[in-house]
Design a protein around this motif. Sequence first.
Motif, PDB file in Angstrom:
ATOM      1  N   THR A 508      18.564  -0.375  -9.891  1.00  0.00           N
ATOM      2  CA  THR A 508      17.458   0.580  -9.908  1.00  0.00           C
ATOM      3  C   THR A 508      16.520   0.302  -8.743  1.00  0.00           C
ATOM      4  N   LEU A 509      16.199   1.352  -7.997  1.00  0.00           N
ATOM      5  CA  LEU A 509      15.387   1.233  -6.785  1.00  0.00           C
ATOM      6  C   LEU A 509      14.098   2.032  -6.931  1.00  0.00           C
ATOM      7  N   ARG A 510      13.058   1.523  -6.301  1.00  0.00           N
ATOM      8  CA  ARG A 510      11.830   2.301  -6.193  1.00  0.00           C
ATOM      9  C   ARG A 510      11.214   2.031  -4.837  1.00  0.00           C
ATOM     10  N   SER A 511      10.965   3.080  -4.103  1.00  0.00           N
ATOM     11  CA  SER A 511      10.354   2.913  -2.783  1.00  0.00           C
ATOM     12  C   SER A 511       8.840   2.922  -2.907  1.00  0.00           C
ATOM     13  N   VAL A 512       8.216   2.137  -2.067  1.00  0.00           N
ATOM     14  CA  VAL A 512       6.750   2.055  -2.045  1.00  0.00           C
ATOM     15  C   VAL A 512       6.316   2.190  -0.600  1.00  0.00           C
ATOM     16  N   PRO A 513       5.309   2.985  -0.313  1.00  0.00           N
ATOM     17  CA  PRO A 513       4.819   3.107   1.067  1.00  0.00           C
ATOM     18  C   PRO A 513       4.480   1.742   1.642  1.00  0.00           C
TER      19      PRO A 513
END
Length: 592
Positions: A508-513
């Motif tokens: 599971t991936l989540r991008s963050v600025p």
Amino acid sequence: ESRKGSEYSSYIVVVSDNTIMRRASSFDASEFPWRFLAEGKMHACYQYASQTSDVPSPTSNITDLYRNKILRVAKSDIVSGAIAANHLSLSSDDEECKEFPLIVPTAASSTCFPNLRYILEVVRPLLGPQYVDVPQRATISAGLAAKLWRNAIDSGKIAKNRLKDWDLDDDQHFNGENNKNNNTGTCRIEATVLFDHTKISIPASLTNCSSPSVPTSRLGGTRLSVEIKPKAGYISCSPLIDPRRRIKLVQTKYWIHQQLMAKGRLKKGWGSLRKDDESESIASSYNPLDLFSLEKNRIQQALRCLLEHPQNNLRVWYDGKILIGHNVQELGDFQVMFILKRLFPHITATGIIGLQDAIVETVSEVLMNEPLLLSRLHIGQTLDFIDADGAILIWKHLVQLCDGDLNKAENLVDQYQGSIQTMDDVMGDTNRTERIGLRTLRDRIESFREEIEIVREDKKGTSDAKWLDEAYRETSELISLLNREESVQVLAAWLLSLSMCDLSFFVTLRSVPPAPATISSLSRESSSNIQTEDSPGRFVISQGGDAPVNYFYSVKVVDCDMKPARKLRNREEAEAALDGLFDSIQVKNREK
């Protein structure tokens, strides 16, 4: 036929010609928080649909016990509970049975629950606690089971081949072999509550929540989760393989099953192979050996093959909604463009190809960053040193040692698995004097393994048939030297291997600025940090002059339950599907 005055009569179905006829439910589905998510061969999973936002705010009431949770229940128990609910509504005034409670104890003694103990004492140490969460034991009422049953039926997600698993047949589920739960008659059914791994839990200290560049609303979305069922990442080296099934010495189990499915000799509950122009079934070109190679280019090749033909080996979720999987409709261009912009801004390709490239790149990056998972999983799988054919022979031997009592043999294996305390109990101490039978068998199989590996390296096909016949005969005779305890240990190791081959894991991936605080918190030596038991992993992708993309990720294993010994009863029939099927195929190693 509905029973008059029955509070649960709306949950009872009439089954005719595999068609489910159902009445309207007496509860409002919008008020029921558990939504049917997916099913496997034995279990069904339900996702908790919170009535509040997924992103808690400082002023919100954060007391939702089941937020981000999955409820996992044996399908046979759901059906039995639904039937019991109907009976109890006629004969019992017990209000507790009618309130549909879900109870999750704050602490569960592992000694009382063999499967929980198995995960704690065997699976977590084997694969690593950072990859295996401890499930919570749940107890649900028969009434709640009835609601779960109805929710599954109304979802429209049940595969045609599995509709029979949901039949409400009193005789089948109360007297048949499927019903292993003795609590349905008393409104109590065992279940487990798990974290929903289509979501990712990130400590606030890592997300820099106070920064205006990372708004709370943004942190609640942009999640992509890839569920992979890798299957067996090895080719058998056992001399106990039946002479009629020696294809197993040169091909993976996955490849063999694909051929069986393409020829119509094997049917899976999740469906069938996709057909090309309504003619020939298409077998997947996925090779588990590539995924377990720990080589990035081969891992990427495996992922591309899975994306091309997902079957039940791959599913992709975006913000909790399934995007890619078997029988899932193709994505629209706008949806793909939106996901690429939100989650993969560094990907220049567009359309579904761009999304697939992004998935392949990021998931392979995670797996290369977490090599322990695949290497430990491979160790667990290769505990199978006897093959299924050897397990069949040893099972028959154990039944003989139990005077032909199948139930007694099953109980011995299940009790042993439930009492395992360390991996040493699985491997067995062959140095003990009373273990001479097991030591002799292991030594003979290890000698064969070394010789067959030499043959494979020569890439000239299998060894001489006479040599294989002799090895099979000699090794089969050694089984008679095993005592009861040794036989149980070997079968327990094989069942553990089977569990390792059937599990799935989520990436599971989540991008963050790229907020400065988050970037600077990464390791100085590299742009990535591996996952721990308490925190997610992290890596940064930089491309050209563009701003780097900072990803948090989580890798978690699911469906790693203890395999029951009853799987040994009908194993010979399942393996017989291979008999003579590949006589016309010239057996040779697969080109890499």
